[in-house]
Write an enzyme that holds these catalytic residues in place. Structure first.
Site, mmCIF file in Angstrom:
data_model
loop_
_atom_site.group_PDB
_atom_site.id
_atom_site.type_symbol
_atom_site.label_atom_id
_atom_site.label_comp_id
_atom_site.label_asym_id
_atom_site.label_seq_id
_atom_site.Cartn_x
_atom_site.Cartn_y
_atom_site.Cartn_z
ATOM 1 N N GLY A 191 34.609 18.983 -51.764
ATOM 2 C CA GLY A 191 35.900 19.641 -51.561
ATOM 3 C C GLY A 191 36.967 19.044 -52.454
ATOM 4 C CB ALA A 192 38.291 19.879 -55.737
ATOM 5 N N GLY A 193 40.088 19.613 -52.474
ATOM 6 C CA GLY A 193 41.384 19.931 -51.876
ATOM 7 C C GLY A 193 42.255 18.682 -51.903
ATOM 8 C CB ILE A 195 41.393 14.936 -47.945
ATOM 9 C CG1 ILE A 195 42.395 15.228 -46.821
ATOM 10 C CG2 ILE A 195 40.613 13.648 -47.669
ATOM 11 C CD1 ILE A 195 41.803 15.269 -45.434
ATOM 12 N N GLY A 281 38.373 20.682 -45.333
ATOM 13 C CA GLY A 281 39.337 21.293 -44.422
ATOM 14 C C GLY A 281 39.243 20.700 -43.032
ATOM 15 N NE ARG A 282 42.919 17.072 -40.231
ATOM 16 C CZ ARG A 282 42.322 15.965 -39.796
ATOM 17 N NH1 ARG A 282 41.464 15.314 -40.564
ATOM 18 N NH2 ARG A 282 42.593 15.489 -38.599
ATOM 19 C CG ASP A 322 47.516 19.700 -38.460
ATOM 20 O OD1 ASP A 322 48.538 20.054 -39.069
ATOM 21 O OD2 ASP A 322 46.753 18.796 -38.872
ATOM 22 C CB ALA A 330 53.226 15.290 -41.489
ATOM 23 C CG HIS A 454 71.384 9.979 -69.041
ATOM 24 N ND1 HIS A 454 70.254 10.638 -69.481
ATOM 25 C CD2 HIS A 454 71.603 8.965 -69.919
ATOM 26 C CE1 HIS A 454 69.825 10.057 -70.588
ATOM 27 N NE2 HIS A 454 70.619 9.031 -70.887
HETATM 28 P P1 FAD Z 1 48.183 15.138 -35.152
HETATM 29 O O1 FAD Z 1 48.885 14.272 -36.102
HETATM 30 O O2 FAD Z 1 46.722 15.363 -35.352
HETATM 31 O O3 FAD Z 1 48.441 14.525 -33.703
HETATM 32 C C1 FAD Z 1 47.859 15.035 -32.560
HETATM 33 C C2 FAD Z 1 47.780 13.927 -31.541
HETATM 34 O O4 FAD Z 1 47.417 14.492 -30.277
HETATM 35 C C3 FAD Z 1 46.703 12.884 -31.858
HETATM 36 O O5 FAD Z 1 47.180 11.595 -31.613
HETATM 37 C C4 FAD Z 1 45.580 13.237 -30.902
HETATM 38 O O6 FAD Z 1 44.716 12.156 -30.611
HETATM 39 C C5 FAD Z 1 46.394 13.683 -29.693
HETATM 40 N N1 FAD Z 1 45.662 14.502 -28.718
HETATM 41 C C6 FAD Z 1 44.807 15.527 -28.968
HETATM 42 N N2 FAD Z 1 44.382 16.069 -27.802
HETATM 43 C C7 FAD Z 1 44.987 15.356 -26.807
HETATM 44 C C8 FAD Z 1 44.958 15.426 -25.389
HETATM 45 N N3 FAD Z 1 44.243 16.358 -24.745
HETATM 46 N N4 FAD Z 1 45.688 14.530 -24.685
HETATM 47 C C9 FAD Z 1 46.441 13.582 -25.311
HETATM 48 N N5 FAD Z 1 46.512 13.479 -26.650
HETATM 49 C C10 FAD Z 1 45.794 14.358 -27.380
HETATM 50 N N6 FAD Z 1 50.422 15.903 -44.231
HETATM 51 C C11 FAD Z 1 51.549 15.761 -44.961
HETATM 52 O O7 FAD Z 1 52.506 16.504 -44.739
HETATM 53 N N7 FAD Z 1 51.653 14.813 -45.947
HETATM 54 C C12 FAD Z 1 50.620 13.992 -46.245
HETATM 55 O O8 FAD Z 1 50.737 13.150 -47.140
HETATM 56 C C13 FAD Z 1 49.417 14.112 -45.513
HETATM 57 N N8 FAD Z 1 48.384 13.314 -45.769
HETATM 58 C C14 FAD Z 1 47.241 13.445 -45.039
HETATM 59 C C15 FAD Z 1 46.158 12.636 -45.360
HETATM 60 C C16 FAD Z 1 44.977 12.757 -44.656
HETATM 61 C C17 FAD Z 1 43.823 11.869 -45.008
HETATM 62 C C18 FAD Z 1 44.892 13.677 -43.570
HETATM 63 C C19 FAD Z 1 43.636 13.792 -42.752
HETATM 64 C C20 FAD Z 1 45.955 14.494 -43.253
HETATM 65 C C21 FAD Z 1 47.129 14.394 -43.997
HETATM 66 N N9 FAD Z 1 48.230 15.204 -43.729
HETATM 67 C C22 FAD Z 1 49.357 15.094 -44.484
HETATM 68 C C23 FAD Z 1 48.206 16.213 -42.654
HETATM 69 C C24 FAD Z 1 48.919 15.657 -41.409
HETATM 70 O O9 FAD Z 1 48.293 14.464 -41.007
HETATM 71 C C25 FAD Z 1 48.863 16.684 -40.285
HETATM 72 O O10 FAD Z 1 49.356 17.922 -40.731
HETATM 73 C C26 FAD Z 1 49.716 16.202 -39.117
HETATM 74 O O11 FAD Z 1 49.230 14.979 -38.624
HETATM 75 C C27 FAD Z 1 49.717 17.235 -37.994
HETATM 76 O O12 FAD Z 1 50.512 16.760 -36.954
HETATM 77 P P2 FAD Z 1 50.252 17.191 -35.433
HETATM 78 O O13 FAD Z 1 51.306 16.536 -34.651
HETATM 79 O O14 FAD Z 1 50.098 18.654 -35.359
HETATM 80 O O15 FAD Z 1 48.812 16.602 -35.077
HETATM 81 P P1 NAI Z 2 41.793 21.455 -48.137
HETATM 82 O O1 NAI Z 2 41.852 22.758 -47.456
HETATM 83 O O2 NAI Z 2 42.973 20.947 -48.848
HETATM 84 O O3 NAI Z 2 40.613 21.471 -49.203
HETATM 85 C C1 NAI Z 2 39.296 21.741 -48.846
HETATM 86 C C2 NAI Z 2 38.538 22.098 -50.112
HETATM 87 O O4 NAI Z 2 37.158 22.113 -49.802
HETATM 88 C C3 NAI Z 2 38.903 23.482 -50.640
HETATM 89 O O5 NAI Z 2 39.160 23.414 -52.011
HETATM 90 C C4 NAI Z 2 37.672 24.310 -50.310
HETATM 91 O O6 NAI Z 2 37.439 25.356 -51.226
HETATM 92 C C5 NAI Z 2 36.581 23.256 -50.393
HETATM 93 N N1 NAI Z 2 35.380 23.573 -49.631
HETATM 94 C C6 NAI Z 2 35.306 24.143 -48.401
HETATM 95 N N2 NAI Z 2 34.010 24.241 -48.021
HETATM 96 C C7 NAI Z 2 33.266 23.712 -49.024
HETATM 97 C C8 NAI Z 2 31.877 23.519 -49.210
HETATM 98 N N3 NAI Z 2 30.983 23.883 -48.293
HETATM 99 N N4 NAI Z 2 31.457 22.956 -50.354
HETATM 100 C C9 NAI Z 2 32.346 22.561 -51.305
HETATM 101 N N5 NAI Z 2 33.675 22.729 -51.184
HETATM 102 C C10 NAI Z 2 34.125 23.284 -50.045
HETATM 103 O O7 NAI Z 2 41.279 20.433 -47.024
HETATM 104 P P2 NAI Z 2 41.215 18.840 -46.984
HETATM 105 O O8 NAI Z 2 41.308 18.260 -48.337
HETATM 106 O O9 NAI Z 2 40.055 18.525 -46.114
HETATM 107 O O10 NAI Z 2 42.536 18.468 -46.216
HETATM 108 C C11 NAI Z 2 42.814 19.064 -44.944
HETATM 109 C C12 NAI Z 2 44.269 19.334 -44.807
HETATM 110 O O11 NAI Z 2 44.969 18.118 -44.595
HETATM 111 C C13 NAI Z 2 44.915 19.936 -46.059
HETATM 112 O O12 NAI Z 2 44.772 21.322 -46.100
HETATM 113 C C14 NAI Z 2 46.339 19.559 -45.882
HETATM 114 O O13 NAI Z 2 46.952 20.518 -45.086
HETATM 115 C C15 NAI Z 2 46.259 18.231 -45.137
HETATM 116 N N6 NAI Z 2 46.506 17.144 -46.090
HETATM 117 C C16 NAI Z 2 47.726 17.086 -46.697
HETATM 118 C C17 NAI Z 2 47.993 16.103 -47.603
HETATM 119 C C18 NAI Z 2 49.305 16.111 -48.289
HETATM 120 O O14 NAI Z 2 50.197 16.831 -47.854
HETATM 121 N N7 NAI Z 2 49.496 15.325 -49.348
HETATM 122 C C19 NAI Z 2 47.034 15.048 -47.924
HETATM 123 C C20 NAI Z 2 45.773 15.240 -47.259
HETATM 124 C C21 NAI Z 2 45.549 16.234 -46.362
#
Ligand code: FAD
Ligand code: NAI
Length: 475
Positions: A191-193, A195, A281-282, A322, A330, A454
């Site tokens: 996945g070249a998304g 993450i 993806g998630r 999410d 976030a 600047h």
């Molecule tokens: P979450 O942050 O997932 O929080 C949900 C919380 O609810 C968790 O603590 C969970 O354990 C808890 N929960 C779930 N079910 C229950 C239950 N039944 N009872 C009690 N608690 C519960 N987004 C950005 O904008 N910028 C970034 O740089 C960025 N980097 C990322 C990097 C990675 C590696 C990943 C995986 C994601 C990244 N994201 C980034 C995406 C971002 O993390 C999510 O969009 C954001 O966390 C979503 O917020 P949320 O509050 O909806 O859910």
């Molecule tokens: P993503 O949706 O960004 O990328 C997933 C990639 O995997 C896509 O390019 C898709 O075409 C590819 N893919 C799907 N199925 C596949 C398969 N079977 N084989 C090969 N490629 C496949 O999802 P990612 O990177 O997992 O991140 C999840 C989400 O977390 C992002 O969509 C983003 O919303 C959030 N995130 C945000 C960040 C930021 O804001 N800087 C940083 C990291 C995550």
């Protein structure tokens, strides 16, 4: 005996904790329940973002970039580093410290705002929109809460590749990808998304040979084409190998991971990696909520069904972040959390999906807001484009970071800014100007006429705005 609240928030990620703070600020008696804990069982509010997402990934991105600069970029500044070595244990410990500071910060904010925090899993245990909803919390013991309003902010979990379950030893999800204890010699990323590119960059900078396998035939399909082309060129130069249009077949896990796949030409291939990150993806997380017991509607993809105001099908039950439709970001979760708290208070909370910025924290960073050229062309919207390369920006030259450009797209008739696209140094910060411009309905001329300091990278934005009218001064 239940403790009664005006608002109960389930989940303390950016959607939930911000909703809880805003609800408390508005005078509501508010509880927030979250089940995330540290390995030694301490509450760790902040959700995916704080614990295994935004914060730790940016900590490692920064550390790995510092390492790469010390190894390659410092010499050009006349700084000679001898005996450079990597202490990954310390790098990981620093990342953990940053995460804990954020966990502690949220607990402090809860106290400050009088949000009552419960550590444990929350589930619906009956009630109604008239009498309030009963929420049962199972943590160290069982507790019962009632909420006149409930905000569900339970977030998302990583999507697994069929036939390749995460073990976080060899097949890594985002948590595993952030916690590797030794730099792998070869790292596969599926996945070249966002993450894949961010974590692939971290481990490449620290010395791994990284191969990214992407199913789609195009690279960074959501970004502007010109930005995606520039990123492709720069990532290839950095040594990030990316194969597009692949079809992943069997994944076998023994001492290492073998991935069988067919390439874009349909040729069967096999690659062996020390570790494999799966970032495809998630998926929304609703397990544990017992949503069915109260009839909370969930769509066929697992998202809680909401209207454009984040109302679910149940009275006074809302959902944000999410776990509902829209980008998994976030800041989108936070905006929805604030808007819902304000709607509960009878105010007019609003989230403008057209001005949510996207940032990819690679090097160079990539950021955009609004529409791409392709979207404007497809919609038949006449536009003018202005572009300014960092190569022509004095501050970028002084920094030694001249890759990329700023591009502004403006309506051909009204000159209103319709999109801003940046690939280059601190694009994550520069994009804020585009967001402000779009929120205020500014024209490219408005940006062009604003005085920018600047030398600063933000001058590239002003120059791109000038370029919309073909009157750049420095290019
Ligand atoms: P979450 O942050 O997932 O929080 C949900 C919380 O609810 C968790 O603590 C969970 O354990 C808890 N929960 C779930 N079910 C229950 C239950 N039944 N009872 C009690 N608690 C519960 N987004 C950005 O904008 N910028 C970034 O740089 C960025 N980097 C990322 C990097 C990675 C590696 C990943 C995986 C994601 C990244 N994201 C980034 C995406 C971002 O993390 C999510 O969009 C954001 O966390 C979503 O917020 P949320 O509050 O909806 O859910
Ligand atoms: P993503 O949706 O960004 O990328 C997933 C990639 O995997 C896509 O390019 C898709 O075409 C590819 N893919 C799907 N199925 C596949 C398969 N079977 N084989 C090969 N490629 C496949 O999802 P990612 O990177 O997992 O991140 C999840 C989400 O977390 C992002 O969509 C983003 O919303 C959030 N995130 C945000 C960040 C930021 O804001 N800087 C940083 C990291 C995550």
């Amino acid at each position: 005996m239940s403790e009664a609240f005006d608002v109960v928030v389930i989940g303390a990620g950016p959607g939930g904790y911000i909703a809880a703070i805003r609800a408390a600020q508005l005078g509501f008696k508010t509880a927030c329940v979250d089940d995330w804990t540290t390995v030694d069982g301490k509450p760790a509010p902040g959700g995916t973002c704080t614990n295994v997402g935004c914060i730790p990934s940016k900590a490692l991105l920064q550390s790995s970039e510092n390492y790469e600069h010390a190894g390659h970029a410092f010499a050009d500044h006349g700084i000679e580093v001898k005996g450079l070595s990597l202490n990954l244990k310390q790098m990981q410990a620093r990342k953990e410290k940053v995460v804990r500071q954020n966990n502690e910060g949220i607990l402090y904010l809860f106290k400050k705002n009088k949000v009552v925090f419960y550590s444990g899993v929350a589930r619906f245990a009956g009630g109604s929109g008239t009498d309030g909803w009963t929420i049962e919390v199972s943590g160290t013991g069982k507790q019962s809460l009632t909420g006149k309003h409930v905000i569900v902010a339970t977030g998302s979990s990583p999507r697994a590749l069929p036939g390749a379950a995460f073990d976080n030893r060899l097949v890594l999800d985002n948590d595993g990808a952030l916690s590797v204890a030794e730099v792998p010699k070869s790292l596969g990323v599926i996945g070249a998304g966002v993450i894949g590119l961010e974590m692939g960059s971290v481990w490449r900078r620290l010395g791994a040979n990284v191969t990214v396998l992407e199913a789609l035939p195009m690279f960074l399909g959501a970004a502007d084409d010109q930005v995606a082309r520039e990123a492709w060129k720069l990532f290839a130069k950095q040594g990030l190998a990316i194969e597009l249009g692949v079809k992943i077949g069997a994944v076998s896990v023994k001492k290492n991971v073998t991935v069988d796949y067919t390439d874009a030409e349909g040729k069967a291939k096999s690659a062996v990696f020390d570790k494999l990150i799966v970032s495809i993806g998630r998926v929304p997380r609703t397990s544990g909520l017992d949503a069915a017991s109260v009839g909370l509607a969930i769509d066929e993809r697992g998202f809680i069904t909401v209207d454009d105001q984040c109302r679910t099908n149940l009275p006074n039950v809302w959902a944000v972040g999410d776990v509902v439709r829209g980008p998994m970001l976030a800041h989108k979760a936070e905006e929805e959390g604030v808007a819902v708290a304000e709607r509960i208070a009878g105010q007019h909370g609003h989230v403008d999906f057209n001005t949510i910025p996207w940032v990819i924290y690679t090097s160079p960073e990539i950021a955009w807001v609004g529409q791409t050229e392709k979207q404007l062309k497809d919609a038949g919207t006449p536009f003018r484009a202005g572009i300014f390369p960092f190569m022509a920006n004095g501050r970028a030259r002084a920094l030694g970071d001249t890759s990329g450009f700023v591009k502004i797209l403006a309506d051909a008739k009204t000159d209103r800014v319709l999109g801003m696209h940046v690939i280059g140094p601190v694009a994550s910060e520069l994009i804020a100007e585009g967001v402000v411009a779009m929120e205020f309905g500014a024209s490219s001329e408005d940006i062009a006429r604003i005085c920018h300091a600047h030398p600063s990278l933000s001058e590239a934005t002003k120059e791109a705005a000038l370029a919309v009218d073909k009157r750049s001064l420095n290019y």
